[in-house]
Design an enzyme around this catalytic site. Structure first.
Site, PDB file in Angstrom:
ATOM      1  N   SER A 147      70.123  15.039  52.667  1.00 41.81           N
ATOM      2  CA  SER A 147      70.829  15.752  53.731  1.00 41.81           C
ATOM      3  C   SER A 147      72.224  16.220  53.334  1.00 41.81           C
ATOM      4  CB  SER A 147      70.889  14.867  54.962  1.00 41.81           C
ATOM      5  OG  SER A 147      69.588  14.501  55.301  1.00 41.81           O
ATOM      6  N   ARG A 162      77.515  21.437  47.471  1.00 39.58           N
ATOM      7  CA  ARG A 162      78.680  20.550  47.424  1.00 39.58           C
ATOM      8  C   ARG A 162      78.346  19.304  48.218  1.00 39.58           C
ATOM      9  NH1 ARG A 162      79.031  24.069  51.268  1.00 39.58           N
ATOM     10  NH2 ARG A 162      79.302  25.732  49.771  1.00 39.58           N
ATOM     11  N   ASP A 200      67.680  16.777  56.695  1.00 39.18           N
ATOM     12  CA  ASP A 200      67.342  15.983  57.895  1.00 39.18           C
ATOM     13  C   ASP A 200      67.117  16.872  59.120  1.00 39.18           C
ATOM     14  OD1 ASP A 200      70.044  16.593  57.966  1.00 39.18           O
ATOM     15  OD2 ASP A 200      70.747  14.559  58.347  1.00 39.18           O
TER      16      ASP A 200
HETATM   17  C1  GLC Z   1      76.109  17.344  56.617  1.00 40.77           C
HETATM   18  C2  GLC Z   1      75.185  17.824  55.519  1.00 40.77           C
HETATM   19  C3  GLC Z   1      73.915  18.402  56.120  1.00 40.77           C
HETATM   20  C4  GLC Z   1      73.289  17.404  57.083  1.00 40.77           C
HETATM   21  C5  GLC Z   1      74.290  16.933  58.116  1.00 40.77           C
HETATM   22  C6  GLC Z   1      73.717  15.871  59.026  1.00 40.77           C
HETATM   23  O1  GLC Z   1      76.499  18.414  57.374  1.00 40.77           O
HETATM   24  O2  GLC Z   1      75.838  18.790  54.745  1.00 40.77           O
HETATM   25  O3  GLC Z   1      73.000  18.731  55.104  1.00 40.77           O
HETATM   26  O4  GLC Z   1      72.191  18.000  57.708  1.00 40.77           O
HETATM   27  O5  GLC Z   1      75.425  16.416  57.464  1.00 40.77           O
HETATM   28  O6  GLC Z   1      73.300  14.750  58.316  1.00 40.77           O
END
Ligand code: GLC
Length: 487
Positions: A147, A162, A200
């Site tokens: 995620s 990143r 996620d």
């Molecule tokens: C951050 C991550 C993203 C994820 C979110 C919730 O924003 O960059 O990929 O979906 O957190 O976990």
């Protein structure tokens, strides 16, 4: 309602009023943010791009409810690493799940890439040894919930754009995370084949859509904040070169945490500016840093430290503990907002136990109001994102599947978010809201398994857009065997 401002001295009352001014997001402001958000979502889909990455995920369509097979799912979260084995039986919309949780050691978040992949592979190995002791296993297909923002040319590949959410591991950004992960598995002889790397939010969307056909958006309001929704390929100019059928659906991981990184529209306070500056990635995730669980306690802490330094609160007290960055998490604010006592005695105990601060009654009132303001701001800003997707797509009535600690545990987050949507769209009171943000199915478990199943199904049907080395994916997997029996 506990808390009362009646006996708060004038000076403190002024401070509270000031906080109310800077942390309140008016209806007008929410509408302005939403409109700008719509433009930015669209821009993210173009070749030039914008701040919001709008990553195509190669999850190309919703489940029917009749997916079958056995899959592993791995979720690399901020606090835990979760490994699940999910069986999707013949019955529509059903699933069986076994799972184990492993602690994600804090040091790993700032350690080396080898340590990270090694640790994850060890956990998977343990899981397989425990649940399949002595079995001669074929390769199990895996849905890996990673995620973080990843650019995906293929569903089984992902270049980390990143790190977000406080992670800072050298040598991972800008590279495909799949090869080192698979290498760590191969080194240990773990019989797993990565089928899909997912976010996620995409998992949440797909898991929720498994049983609810009105689901159109998956959101996470947790340590981070983000959303995914189902787009059509024709609306994604940056995929035009692939000449896909314009009507084909494709889930987009918005990575909307990056909304307004250029600071055009969000009502940032001086405290948000400090959070950004002191973070491992200044200039990134502007929206997320005002909303997500990782930062809510920190905003609160920074305000209190500032008020102390300006001699408005906690006079003569030692605030050494309060001075430690990130010492308060979102649950601290939740507890304050949940204090049921008129005299805020639970808040008083919290401050005493956690921070060794003896707060006066008016100071407690300030803390309570501040927590409300920060929690409400987070919910209202979040709703701007949901409203923007709805506006962009012209969707008037649908469900949003939401997950994450803030959504599930933060008091009033849901009702505040719903109220905000009502204001943004001027919905009449007393009627059922046409957009409903509701608790989602387990995205990083069931969602990951479903996306792996959908990917294998696509391969069997010869639709291999966005799948790398599809020929290697069906070999020997239980799910594939089961599937090919049916073909
Ligand atoms: C951050 C991550 C993203 C994820 C979110 C919730 O924003 O960059 O990929 O979906 O957190 O976990």
């Amino acid at each position: 309602m506990p808390g009362s401002m009646a006996n708060v001295p004038k000076d403190l009352l002024q401070q509270i009023q000031h906080l109310e001014e800077i942390f309140t997001v008016s209806t007008e402001k929410m509408k302005e943010i939403t409109d700008h958000f719509v433009r930015e979502l669209t821009k993210g889909l173009t070749v030039e791009g914008g701040s919001i990455p709008m990553n195509p995920t190669w999850c190309m369509g919703f489940p029917t409810g009749y997916e079958t097979g056995t899959f592993l799912a791995l979720d690399m979260g901020g606090t835990n690493l979760r490994v699940c084995e999910i069986t999707l039986p013949e019955e529509k919309g059903e699933f069986d799940i076994i799972q184990s949780k492993y602690r994600m050691p804090e040091e790993l978040k700032t350690g080396t890439a080898d340590e990270l992949w090694g640790y994850i592979a060890d956990c998977l190995q343990q899981f397989i040894e425990y649940h399949h002791e002595g079995e001669d296993l074929d390769e199990l297909p895996l849905g890996f919930t990673f995620s973080y923002p990843a650019t995906q040319d293929y569903i089984n590949h992902g270049v980390l754009q990143r790190w977000t959410k406080g992670f800072d591991i050298d040598g991972v950004e800008g590279k495909d995370v799949v090869p080192p992960f698979e290498a760590a598995l191969a080194e240990r002889g773990v019989p797993i084949k990565l089928t899909a790397l997912i976010n996620d939010t995409t998992g949440t969307l797909i898991a929720s859509a498994y049983t609810d056909t009105a689901m159109k958006v998956g959101c996470i309001f947790g340590t981070g904040c983000n959303a995914a929704y189902m787009e059509t390929c024709g609306e994604v100019p940056k995929l035009a070169h692939m000449k896909l059928d314009p009507e084909t659906p494709i889930a987009i991981n918005c990575e909307w945490g990056a909304f307004d990184n250029e600071h055009v529209v969000l009502p940032r306070t001086q405290y948000d500016v400090i959070i950004d500056k002191e973070s491992p990635r200044p200039g990134q995730q502007a929206f997320e840093k005002m909303i997500a669980g990782l930062y809510l306690g920190e905003v609160f802490r920074l305000v209190l430290v500032d008020l102390y330094e300006k001699s408005h609160i906690f006079e003569g007290q030692d605030i050494a503990k309060l001075k430690r960055a990130y010492s308060l998490d979102a649950s601290f604010l939740s507890s304050i907002e949940e204090d049921p006592y008129e005299n805020l005695s639970e808040t008083q105990d919290l401050l005493a136990n956690k921070l060794s601060i003896q707060a006066t009654r008016p100071e407690l009132e300030l803390c309570r109001r501040l927590a409300e303001l920060i929690g409400t701001r987070a919910a209202r800003l979040s709703s701007c994102g949901v409203a923007a997707i709805a506006k962009k797509k012209g969707w008037e009535s649908f469900h949003v599947g939401a997950d994450g600690s803030v959504f599930n545990k933060y008091p009033h987050f849901k009702t505040r978010g719903a109220a905000a949507l009502r204001e943004i769209f001027d919905w009449p009171k007393g009627k059922r809201d046409p957009i409903d943000i509701r608790a989602a199915e387990d995205g990083s478990g069931v969602g990951a398994a479903l996306i792996a199943a959908l990917t294998l199904k696509r391969i069997q049907e010869g639709n291999v857009a966005g799948i790398q080395h599809p020929e290697t994916m069906l070999k020997g997997t239980k799910a594939a065997d089961k599937k090919s029996d049916q073909v």
